[in-house]
Design an enzyme around this catalytic site. Structure first.
Site, short mmCIF file in Angstrom:
data_model
loop_
_atom_site.label_atom_id
_atom_site.label_comp_id
_atom_site.label_asym_id
_atom_site.label_seq_id
_atom_site.Cartn_x
_atom_site.Cartn_y
_atom_site.Cartn_z
N ASP A 80 -66.40 87.18 8.20
CA ASP A 80 -67.50 87.01 7.31
C ASP A 80 -67.12 87.94 6.26
O ASP A 80 -66.19 88.17 6.05
CB ASP A 80 -68.28 87.95 8.19
N ASP A 82 -67.39 90.01 3.87
CA ASP A 82 -68.31 91.68 3.58
C ASP A 82 -67.17 92.17 3.65
O ASP A 82 -65.47 91.62 4.10
CB ASP A 82 -69.36 91.67 4.02
N GLU A 84 -66.09 94.39 6.14
CA GLU A 84 -65.79 94.43 8.01
C GLU A 84 -65.06 93.34 8.13
O GLU A 84 -64.18 93.46 8.69
CB GLU A 84 -66.99 94.69 8.88
N ARG A 306 -75.98 90.02 4.95
CA ARG A 306 -75.50 91.23 5.20
C ARG A 306 -74.53 91.67 3.30
O ARG A 306 -74.07 90.93 2.91
CB ARG A 306 -74.04 92.18 5.44
N HIS A 350 -71.83 88.75 -2.80
CA HIS A 350 -71.73 87.82 -1.88
C HIS A 350 -73.78 87.18 -2.92
O HIS A 350 -74.16 87.91 -3.53
CB HIS A 350 -72.49 87.88 -0.92
#
Length: 920
Positions: A80, A82, A84, A306, A350
């Site tokens: 993903d 982000d 994380e 997110r 994003h």
């Protein structure tokens, strides 16, 4: 062949279809390694070295990746987009390098895409990059900070405040917000005020609703008319007078559309409009992002969910504008809009949350989606479309009206109204509203303002109006409302606390820890939560301050921007933090309790209003009441003269729905003239017959659930005191059958030949009404059923049938259990969280609950797990990891890939029990 790593199986399946046979897409199922839940996983004395652990399921996944790489030309890390996701890619690469699983010459690329569509995937593959090291360092710093706070503060809580479970860097600050709001509500003093409204009529018979705003040229403030006498005098002075229009002011106004959704604004509006919790919103959004089956094709419906960003890429803006022109006309698309975030510390890497294809309208996909998915997609689609639409045009009108009162004073009244000239974006979407602060500061205007949505008739200066009705209305100022999940998220975002990926898990931790409860969609702090915050504010105030937490978030952002070294941040933090911990190492529990007595005084010892000491024991009139801690039962209030005086009550009088006020209330007298009275103890209200005489205790009975202590009458009290009740002698086996109330509710008991048989009853009233025949039947059924009563053996009531499990098959149902609703699939049961309506549970939520249950040791156990040794005590009381590392609980990760939760017993508990025992 190229190997592509993504986070979820659903994503892997979809992307593999897009890329074809030249690629092998493997799911990591979220994080593949984590810090072990034990001391020493982060070592400050060794420059913050971090000891990572790969669980058995992740080891299997890593073996699969390593095997696939043997014949691969390239490794593409596509987790993903982000912090994380970047960390997961970094972890995978670190493990592979440590195992030397990457053959020489294998290319390694990192790609990120914002939507699961073929176009987005292929575009991302054309723009590979390296792993973003500063972003990984920001993750390492955050993970280390959360670990150090949790594993350092939590043992201090266990020793000094038995019964407390954990503290966390973000979790505790969010809890403080909830507790501070509750203290503000409790401290609020209600003021009475009056308003004067006049319903006037024009010469044409049209009504005009007005409000008194000035007397003798002086503007009225909200609290200026304080009592009924003043209001009645003003009303009398205005009745039957001539009212004249003094001025009319009209002005044009525009309302601009809202920006597209970020994570927090999506959670807020989904809460307001759909009633979704933050966790529920993110679970449903995850499914919409990863893809749903539409006509045999898996389609990702929304972009990544997110995000802090509010911008939309130009090509998507163009598509949205085309949809608006086609659906509503070109007058609704005057120009393309660009948005910039106003959120503190926002990371705009994003896009905002939007539909991947705006032409895919909600009505077209509704039949392919579950009800909750369709509702959330509809919300996201409308918000994105509205963000590019024209503003709404209005005309606002303010009419000033004068009147000469019968008392000779000049009175000014005002009528407000507005007319919507062009609806603009309001044709599609209007944001939900939070509760406004309804309390009024003395001397300040009402922040709610006037009603500007009212339509007014045609009026002109000099027009004369007559009164149709003059009314004087009484009001009382109201305290600020408790936080909902939506308003708490909004406040955390305003303060710069936490990040989009942490909001949902933070809320869940607070509820799971019993620090807050959700009551009518409001967050109410439990006494346990208030104790923890009072402790932290007394001894670790710096670490629950809003500014300090926000400043730390800013430093993490600077690390991610490569403007700050992450170990410098850790050193600065740890140096001061460990010194604070050392300062209270020798503090006695008694000192802690006295500090909490002072801080929580208004809450636990409210002013009686008669000037007397609120801490004076009402039983012996000598001892002082104090907070007491029991490791088994939690906190309560007791007399300082114990054991001479054994007075106890629950912690909070204000939280007991007036139960404290019932203490000592006499309900009546029995035939011997002995008083039957209500009492309030540490476990709540109960009934007592008479008083203690010597060592003999009076007869008592608890008040069962379902009976309100405030409405309990003498007859029902005597019934409760009469228990246990003899139902009758068993007709064939002999022995008395009795009915009574127990820890688990109403039951009957049959004792015969030294054996006891218990059968649970359906409700409290059965204890008083069950007859011998029914009792014998229940006992026979219990024995015939292998020890289970009819109530236990009957099939549980099905509250909701969710259908077949999306990946494993087999029915998933929501059932009504003995201890509340639960979800079941393939003999695995998972409790429905408190505050969640079981009938509103979705398949996504049910699957996540079942997966979490299995990960925590639920379901069938393997032979290895049955024969394994008991968990180590050091792993027993893991702090709120969900708040610290939300990616570890992502819905994409199945149960099989999650690490088993540690046991709940703590090595620190024996010490805590000794302290509690010594205090008692």
């Amino acid at each position: 062949m190229n190997v592509v790593i993504v986070e979820s199986a659903a994503k892997a399946k979809t992307i593999n279809k897009y890329l074809g046979s030249g690629y092998k897409v493997i799911a990591s199922y979220g994080h593949v390694r984590d810090l072990p839940a034990k001391d020493g996983s982060v070592e400050p004395d060794h420059d913050f070295a971090m000891q990572w652990e790969v669980d058995s399921k992740s080891q299997k996944i890593m073996r699969e990746i390593a095997d696939a790489l043997k014949n691969a030309d390239k490794l593409i890390l596509a987790t993903d987009p982000d912090r994380e996701g970047e960390a997961i890619s970094w972890h995978i690469l670190e493990i592979l390098n440590n195992k030397k699983a990457l053959k020489k010459g294998t290319e390694v690329e990192r790609v990120a895409f914002n939507a699961i569509t073929k176009q987005s995937i292929l575009a991302a593959l054309k723009e590979p990059r390296k792993i973003d090291e500063p972003l990984v360092e920001a993750y390492l710093a955050r993970r280390a900070l959360d670990y150090l706070v949790g594993f350092t503060l939590s043992p201090v809580l266990w020793r000094k405040l038995p019964g407390a479970r954990s503290a966390g860097r973000v979790q505790s600050v969010a809890l403080r917000l909830v507790c501070d709001r509750e203290a503000e509500i409790e401290a609020f003093k209600t003021d009475e005020y009056w308003t004067i409204e006049a319903l006037l009529t024009t010469s044409r018979g049209d009504d005009v609703k007005t409000r008194l705003v000035a007397i003798e040229g002086t503007a009225l403030k909200k609290l200026d008319i304080k009592d009924e006498a003043s209001a009645t005098a003003i009303k009398a002075a205005l009745e039957g007078r001539d009212f004249r229009v003094a001025s009319i002011e009209k002005k044009a106004a525009k309302r601009n559309p809202y920006p597209p959704f970020t994570t927090s604004t999506l959670q807020m509006d989904a809460s307001r409009k759909l009633g979704f919790s933050a966790k529920q919103t993110m679970q449903i959004a995850q499914r919409l992002y990863e893809g749903v089956d539409i006509g045999g094709e898996t389609v990702g419906l929304i972009t990544y969910m997110r995000t802090d960003g509010v911008q939309i890429v130009p090509e998507a803006v163009s598509q949205i504008r085309d949809v608006i022109s086609a659906e509503y006309g070109k007058q609704y698309t005057p120009f393309a809009r660009e948005y910039k975030t106003k959120a503190k510390n926002a990371q705009e890497a994003h896009e905002a949350i939007r539909p991947t294809d705006p032409r895919r309208k909600p009505d077209q996909v509704r039949k392919y989606l579950e009800k909750d998915q369709a509702a959330l997609y509809d919300l996201i689609w409308k918000r994105a479309i509205a963000s590019q639409m024209a503003p709404a045009d209005m005309e606002q009108t303010a009419v000033e009206i004068e009147a000469k009162g019968s008392d000779g004073k000049n009175y000014g009244l005002r009528a407000n109204g507005s007319v919507l000239l062009f609806d603009g974006f309001l044709k599609v979407y209007e944001e939900g509203r939070d509760d406004r602060f309804r309390y009024i500061e003395k001397g300040k205007d009402d922040p709610e303002g006037e009603d500007e949505d009212r339509r007014l008739p045609a009026l002109a200066e000099g027009d004369h109006l007559k009164d149709k009705e003059i009314s004087a209305d009484q009001h009382f100022t109201q305290p600020p409302p408790r936080f909902s999940e939506a308003t708490l998220v909004k406040r955390m975002e305003e303060l710069g606390i936490g990040r989009p990926s942490t909001y949902a898990s933070t809320m869940a931790v607070l509820v799971d820890r019993d620090y807050v409860r959700i009551e009518k969609k409001r967050l109410v702090p439990e006494d346990k939560g208030r104790l923890v915050i009072a402790f932290l504010e007394s001894f670790f105030k710096r670490y629950v301050e809003y500014d300090f937490t926000a400043e730390l978030e800013e430093k993490l952002d600077l690390i991610s921007n490569n403007e700050l070294a992450y170990k410098e941040v850790l050193r600065d933090f740890w140096r001061q933090f460990i010194a604070s911990v050392g300062e209270i190492k020798d503090l006695r529990v008694g000192d802690v309790l006295e500090a909490l007595n002072e801080m929580l005084g208004p809450h636990v010892f409210p002013d009686k209003g008669d000037g007397s000491d609120p801490r004076l024991c009402p039983k012996c009139n000598q001892g002082r009441l104090s907070l007491k801690i029991s490791g088994k039962y939690g906190a309560f209030i007791g007399c300082g003269n114990y054991p001479e005086c054994n007075y106890t009550r629950q912690l909070s009088q204000s939280a007991n729905n007036g139960e404290a006020a019932l203490d000592g209330k006499v309900l009546g007298y029995n035939d011997d003239g002995i008083a039957v009275a209500l009492r309030t103890g540490r476990f709540g209200p109960y009934i007592q017959l008479g008083e203690a005489t010597g060592d003999e205790k009076p007869k008592r009975s608890s008040i069962p659930k379902g009976i309100d202590a405030a409405t309990l009458d003498f007859e029902k009290a005597m019934q409760l005191l009469s228990l246990p009740r003899d139902v009758g002698v068993h007709p064939t086996e002999g022995g008395m059958i009795t009915a009574s109330l127990g820890r688990f509710g109403p039951f009957i008991l049959h004792e015969h030949d030294g054996a006891k048989t218990y059968v649970n009853l359906g409700n409290v009233e059965d204890v008083f009404t069950i007859g011998i025949n029914h009792a014998v039947t229940l006992l026979a059924e219990k024995r015939a059923g292998g020890g289970k009563s009819r109530f236990q053996r009957n099939a549980p009531k099905v509250l909701k049938d969710l259908g077949a499990h999306p990946s494993e098959g087999g029915p998933v149902q929501v059932l009504e259990g003995r201890y509340g609703p639960y979800v079941t699939h393939n003999k695995v049961n998972a409790t429905v969280p408190r505050g969640k309506d079981p009938s509103a549970l979705t398949m996504d939520e049910a699957v996540a609950l079942i997966a979490e249950r299995i990960a925590n040791g639920g379901g069938k156990k393997s032979k290895a797990s049955r024969s394994s040794a008991k968990p180590k005590a050091a792993k027993a009381a893991k702090p709120a990891k969900g708040e610290a590392a939300p990616a570890a609980k992502r819905t994409a990760k199945p149960a099989a890939a999650k690490k088993a939760a540690p046991a709940k017993k703590s090595a620190a508990k024996p010490a805590a029990k000794k302290l509690a025992k010594a205090k008692a």
